[in-house]
Design a protein around this motif. Sequence first.
Motif, PDB file in Angstrom:
ATOM      1  N   UNK A 105     -51.844   9.435  -1.248  1.00 61.05           N
ATOM      2  CA  UNK A 105     -50.413   9.608  -1.083  1.00 61.05           C
ATOM      3  C   UNK A 105     -49.768   8.280  -0.707  1.00 61.05           C
ATOM      4  N   UNK A 106     -48.569   8.030  -1.198  1.00 60.56           N
ATOM      5  CA  UNK A 106     -47.879   6.807  -0.792  1.00 60.56           C
ATOM      6  C   UNK A 106     -47.559   6.859   0.698  1.00 60.56           C
ATOM      7  N   UNK A 107     -47.464   5.691   1.296  1.00 61.56           N
ATOM      8  CA  UNK A 107     -47.198   5.611   2.736  1.00 61.56           C
ATOM      9  C   UNK A 107     -45.889   6.300   3.094  1.00 61.56           C
ATOM     10  N   UNK A 108     -44.907   6.254   2.208  1.00 65.15           N
ATOM     11  CA  UNK A 108     -43.619   6.881   2.495  1.00 65.15           C
ATOM     12  C   UNK A 108     -43.759   8.382   2.693  1.00 65.15           C
ATOM     13  N   UNK A 109     -44.709   9.005   1.992  1.00 63.65           N
ATOM     14  CA  UNK A 109     -44.899  10.448   2.119  1.00 63.65           C
ATOM     15  C   UNK A 109     -45.445  10.808   3.491  1.00 63.65           C
ATOM     16  N   UNK A 162     -40.122  11.611   9.433  1.00 68.14           N
ATOM     17  CA  UNK A 162     -38.815  11.919   8.844  1.00 68.14           C
ATOM     18  C   UNK A 162     -37.712  11.159   9.584  1.00 68.14           C
ATOM     19  N   UNK A 163     -36.596  10.935   8.922  1.00 69.62           N
ATOM     20  CA  UNK A 163     -35.504  10.229   9.589  1.00 69.62           C
ATOM     21  C   UNK A 163     -34.919  11.072  10.714  1.00 69.62           C
ATOM     22  N   UNK A 185     -33.946   5.688   9.877  1.00 73.59           N
ATOM     23  CA  UNK A 185     -35.310   5.797   9.399  1.00 73.59           C
ATOM     24  C   UNK A 185     -36.223   4.938  10.258  1.00 73.59           C
ATOM     25  N   UNK A 186     -37.501   5.292  10.316  1.00 74.11           N
ATOM     26  CA  UNK A 186     -38.475   4.586  11.152  1.00 74.11           C
ATOM     27  C   UNK A 186     -38.621   3.121  10.752  1.00 74.11           C
ATOM     28  N   UNK A 187     -38.348   2.795   9.484  1.00 74.33           N
ATOM     29  CA  UNK A 187     -38.502   1.407   9.027  1.00 74.33           C
ATOM     30  C   UNK A 187     -37.260   0.546   9.276  1.00 74.33           C
ATOM     31  N   UNK A 234     -27.775   0.199   5.566  1.00 78.09           N
ATOM     32  CA  UNK A 234     -28.547  -1.004   5.856  1.00 78.09           C
ATOM     33  C   UNK A 234     -30.010  -0.766   5.513  1.00 78.09           C
ATOM     34  N   UNK A 235     -30.613  -1.785   4.912  1.00 76.47           N
ATOM     35  CA  UNK A 235     -32.057  -1.785   4.680  1.00 76.47           C
ATOM     36  C   UNK A 235     -32.540  -3.228   4.799  1.00 76.47           C
TER      37      UNK A 235
END
Length: 153
Positions: free
Chosen positions: A19-23, A27-28, A66-68, A102-103
């Motif tokens: 699974x991709x790390x994003x999965x 959650x935000x 979001x956590x990132x 923002x990102x």
Amino acid sequence: MRSKARFLSVFILGLLSLLPAAALAQPPTTETIHETFDTTEFDTLCSGAVVPIHITGKSVFHITEFADGRYHITGTQVGRFTATDAGVTYAGRFTIWFGENSNSKSFNGTFTFSATGKGSDGSKLRLQGVAHFTVNANGDVTSEFERFTADCG
């Protein structure tokens, strides 16, 4: 029996690694804030003079983080205003909206404003505005504009 359980555990771990790390990310977090306000601001109206503007209304703000480090925020205010400019008292409604995103690659924001009112002398007041900006990851402003109009007829 133990070997089947061990095989199943290894199999599930193997699937999870695909699974991709994003999965697997958290959650935000989201928050919604409701407010009412009754205040006086100072701004320029038809005569060009800075005048007090009494405003009352309601606000709602939505924030998603979001956590990132990414985030998205919007806010809306609606209400009524009164102001006296050059001997004319105006009363009417307004709406303000803004949004920011923002990102790690960019940051941007947009703002809109609209107000309509009627003057004590029968005149009409219409104010409109929009503004936007975008900033890249280096901190350079890559686009920006603002347009505001006032019709005091």
